[in-house]
Design a protein around this motif. Sequence first.
Motif, PDB file in Angstrom:
ATOM      1  N   MET A   1      32.122  49.910  -2.615  1.00  0.00           N
ATOM      2  CA  MET A   1      32.150  50.779  -1.484  1.00  0.00           C
ATOM      3  C   MET A   1      33.173  51.811  -1.692  1.00  0.00           C
ATOM      4  N   ASP A   2      32.883  53.107  -1.380  1.00  0.00           N
ATOM      5  CA  ASP A   2      33.709  54.136  -1.334  1.00  0.00           C
ATOM      6  C   ASP A   2      33.949  54.720  -0.025  1.00  0.00           C
ATOM      7  N   ALA A   3      35.045  54.998   0.281  1.00  0.00           N
ATOM      8  CA  ALA A   3      35.289  55.503   1.641  1.00  0.00           C
ATOM      9  C   ALA A   3      36.327  56.751   1.672  1.00  0.00           C
ATOM     10  N   GLU A   4      36.170  57.551   2.352  1.00  0.00           N
ATOM     11  CA  GLU A   4      37.173  58.733   2.531  1.00  0.00           C
ATOM     12  C   GLU A   4      36.887  59.515   4.025  1.00  0.00           C
ATOM     13  N   ILE A   5      38.186  60.033   4.619  1.00  0.00           N
ATOM     14  CA  ILE A   5      38.078  60.647   5.907  1.00  0.00           C
ATOM     15  C   ILE A   5      38.740  62.230   5.720  1.00  0.00           C
ATOM     16  N   ARG A   6      38.391  62.840   6.691  1.00  0.00           N
ATOM     17  CA  ARG A   6      38.727  64.275   6.732  1.00  0.00           C
ATOM     18  C   ARG A   6      38.901  64.568   8.271  1.00  0.00           C
ATOM     19  N   ASP A   7      39.916  65.342   8.658  1.00  0.00           N
ATOM     20  CA  ASP A   7      40.034  65.610   9.804  1.00  0.00           C
ATOM     21  C   ASP A   7      39.125  67.241  10.102  1.00  0.00           C
ATOM     22  N   ASP A  25      39.178  72.125  22.991  1.00  0.00           N
ATOM     23  CA  ASP A  25      38.581  72.122  21.846  1.00  0.00           C
ATOM     24  C   ASP A  25      38.600  70.385  21.660  1.00  0.00           C
ATOM     25  N   ARG A  26      38.349  69.763  20.510  1.00  0.00           N
ATOM     26  CA  ARG A  26      38.044  68.596  20.374  1.00  0.00           C
ATOM     27  C   ARG A  26      38.510  68.415  18.477  1.00  0.00           C
ATOM     28  N   GLU A  27      39.458  67.576  18.544  1.00  0.00           N
ATOM     29  CA  GLU A  27      39.933  67.393  17.293  1.00  0.00           C
ATOM     30  C   GLU A  27      39.570  65.792  16.773  1.00  0.00           C
ATOM     31  N   GLY A  28      39.101  65.769  15.524  1.00  0.00           N
ATOM     32  CA  GLY A  28      38.722  64.347  15.095  1.00  0.00           C
ATOM     33  C   GLY A  28      38.530  64.202  13.633  1.00  0.00           C
ATOM     34  N   PHE A  29      37.829  63.018  13.242  1.00  0.00           N
ATOM     35  CA  PHE A  29      37.964  62.555  11.715  1.00  0.00           C
ATOM     36  C   PHE A  29      36.441  62.352  11.629  1.00  0.00           C
ATOM     37  N   LEU A  30      36.090  62.772  10.238  1.00  0.00           N
ATOM     38  CA  LEU A  30      34.851  62.427   9.723  1.00  0.00           C
ATOM     39  C   LEU A  30      34.946  61.241   8.894  1.00  0.00           C
ATOM     40  N   VAL A  31      34.149  60.447   8.799  1.00  0.00           N
ATOM     41  CA  VAL A  31      34.258  59.056   7.956  1.00  0.00           C
ATOM     42  C   VAL A  31      33.002  59.088   6.929  1.00  0.00           C
ATOM     43  N   ARG A  32      33.525  59.052   5.718  1.00  0.00           N
ATOM     44  CA  ARG A  32      32.208  58.979   4.719  1.00  0.00           C
ATOM     45  C   ARG A  32      32.134  57.779   3.893  1.00  0.00           C
ATOM     46  N   VAL A  33      31.259  57.112   3.914  1.00  0.00           N
ATOM     47  CA  VAL A  33      31.150  55.624   3.106  1.00  0.00           C
ATOM     48  C   VAL A  33      29.770  55.905   2.046  1.00  0.00           C
ATOM     49  N   SER A  34      30.237  55.401   0.910  1.00  0.00           N
ATOM     50  CA  SER A  34      29.188  55.324   0.230  1.00  0.00           C
ATOM     51  C   SER A  34      28.971  54.114  -0.888  1.00  0.00           C
ATOM     52  N   ASP A  35      27.629  53.622  -1.368  1.00  0.00           N
ATOM     53  CA  ASP A  35      27.640  52.548  -1.973  1.00  0.00           C
ATOM     54  C   ASP A  35      27.111  52.910  -3.497  1.00  0.00           C
ATOM     55  N   GLY A  36      27.264  54.382  -3.770  1.00  0.00           N
ATOM     56  CA  GLY A  36      26.746  54.667  -4.877  1.00  0.00           C
ATOM     57  C   GLY A  36      25.543  55.361  -4.992  1.00  0.00           C
ATOM     58  N   LYS A  99      20.092  53.969   6.128  1.00  0.00           N
ATOM     59  CA  LYS A  99      19.583  54.501   4.993  1.00  0.00           C
ATOM     60  C   LYS A  99      19.077  53.622   4.077  1.00  0.00           C
ATOM     61  N   GLN A 100      19.948  52.686   3.541  1.00  0.00           N
ATOM     62  CA  GLN A 100      19.580  51.357   2.669  1.00  0.00           C
ATOM     63  C   GLN A 100      18.236  51.000   3.326  1.00  0.00           C
ATOM     64  N   HIS A 101      17.969  50.951   4.390  1.00  0.00           N
ATOM     65  CA  HIS A 101      16.730  50.278   5.087  1.00  0.00           C
ATOM     66  C   HIS A 101      15.704  51.418   5.266  1.00  0.00           C
ATOM     67  N   ASP A 102      16.028  52.438   5.007  1.00  0.00           N
ATOM     68  CA  ASP A 102      15.098  53.669   5.204  1.00  0.00           C
ATOM     69  C   ASP A 102      14.414  53.740   6.534  1.00  0.00           C
ATOM     70  N   ARG A 103      15.163  53.544   7.835  1.00  0.00           N
ATOM     71  CA  ARG A 103      14.819  53.724   9.055  1.00  0.00           C
ATOM     72  C   ARG A 103      15.824  54.443   9.828  1.00  0.00           C
ATOM     73  N   PRO A 104      15.196  54.917  10.867  1.00  0.00           N
ATOM     74  CA  PRO A 104      16.157  55.828  11.764  1.00  0.00           C
ATOM     75  C   PRO A 104      17.298  54.949  12.445  1.00  0.00           C
ATOM     76  N   LEU A 105      18.371  55.299  12.761  1.00  0.00           N
ATOM     77  CA  LEU A 105      19.199  54.259  13.122  1.00  0.00           C
ATOM     78  C   LEU A 105      18.814  53.539  14.621  1.00  0.00           C
ATOM     79  N   TYR A 106      18.086  54.430  15.335  1.00  0.00           N
ATOM     80  CA  TYR A 106      17.762  53.630  16.673  1.00  0.00           C
ATOM     81  C   TYR A 106      17.098  52.333  16.373  1.00  0.00           C
ATOM     82  N   ARG A 107      16.152  52.450  15.458  1.00  0.00           N
ATOM     83  CA  ARG A 107      15.052  51.361  14.987  1.00  0.00           C
ATOM     84  C   ARG A 107      15.922  50.120  14.517  1.00  0.00           C
TER      85      ARG A 107
END
Length: 347
Positions: A1-7, A25-36, A99-107
């Motif tokens: 698993m690959d993971a990164e953050i950005r502010d 204003d709102r300050e925060g962090f984006l998180v990105r993960v990837s399985d390749g 995304k791995q299950h190809d379904r919208p998150l709420y489902r």
Amino acid sequence: MDAEIRDFTVSLSQPLATANGEITDREGFLVRVSDGEHEGFGEATPLAPWTESTAECRGALEDAVSRLRDDEAALRADLDRNPAARHGVALALADLRAKQHDRPLYRLLGRQSERRWVPVNATVGDAAPADTAAAAERAVEEGYETVKVKVGAGDVDRDVERLRAVRDAVGEDVALRADANGAWARDQAARAFDGFADADVRYVEQPLPADDLAGLADLRGGRVGVAVDETLATHSVEGVLDADAADVLVLKPMALGGVERARRAAVEAQAQQVASVVTTTIDAVVARAGAVHVAASLPGVLPCGLATGDWLSTDLGPDPCFVDDGAVRVPQDAGLGVHGVWEDDDA
Ligand SMILES: O=C(O)CCC(=O)c1ccccc1C(=O)O
Ligand SMILES: [Mg+2]
């Protein structure tokens, strides 16, 4: 698993006036993960008193991301005292999994059937009675059937006057709520509830300070209901339900440590006939979409505080959760349905 953050920082087009002061204003962090193959996005946008500070959030995320590669379960446990950081990581993993299950998150969160729209409330900040009424009237013209008015910034008589002016302006069919952000003492809250009953206010969010569970329980039983918001940043849902302190829970996934926890809180509450509203702390598009998916996953959710996208003059990317006719759109793509938030600035 690959993971990164950005502010990031996003700005409100107009400051929101609340009993706690202005949010600009709102300050925060984006998180990105990837399985390749797939990538998942999360967002951590702290706001005291609901969450840890920005500095604490950054520290927790940096630590988490460096370990995410090995152990997801340990990672979530470690983030217990940093709900915004936990939210950011949990949302990125949930987006990836959907995304791995190809379904919208709420489902993936548990809803069995399709849902395209969730009703939302308009939110009107503190202003003079006539201006408050005019803002509420505009919201109703845009299609909102529920309006929430920020109260507690001035005195109680003025707030009663404001809610009466709003009721006169919008007519009988619009549901009204107020949000005091914990500003009142018990006697002030009792006076406000008396005055608000005439304006047929459905409930007041956080009429008393977060820790006054006994006072909140005492306020219940009249024509105006009690909702807890800030209380849930420091008290468990079980504790609130055991104290009979709420008719409605205001669920902010960012304050509760993630979308799964927010959903679980609503399910627990519903088992005891307590209703839920899903909202945000005016988050950027990634966390707002996460909150929309939580709301869409829940049967019987009340109109939600998710119409805050337009309050931002800048955002992380296009908004798939736009509001139309008093409802927010639920993305149907796999995962969160949020795209274009990780483009290289200097590409
Ligand atoms: O719930 C809504 O309608 C909008 C969001 C909102 O009111 C809010 C926004 C930022 C911080 C706190 C709050 C709050 O609910 O108290
Ligand atoms: Mg609130």
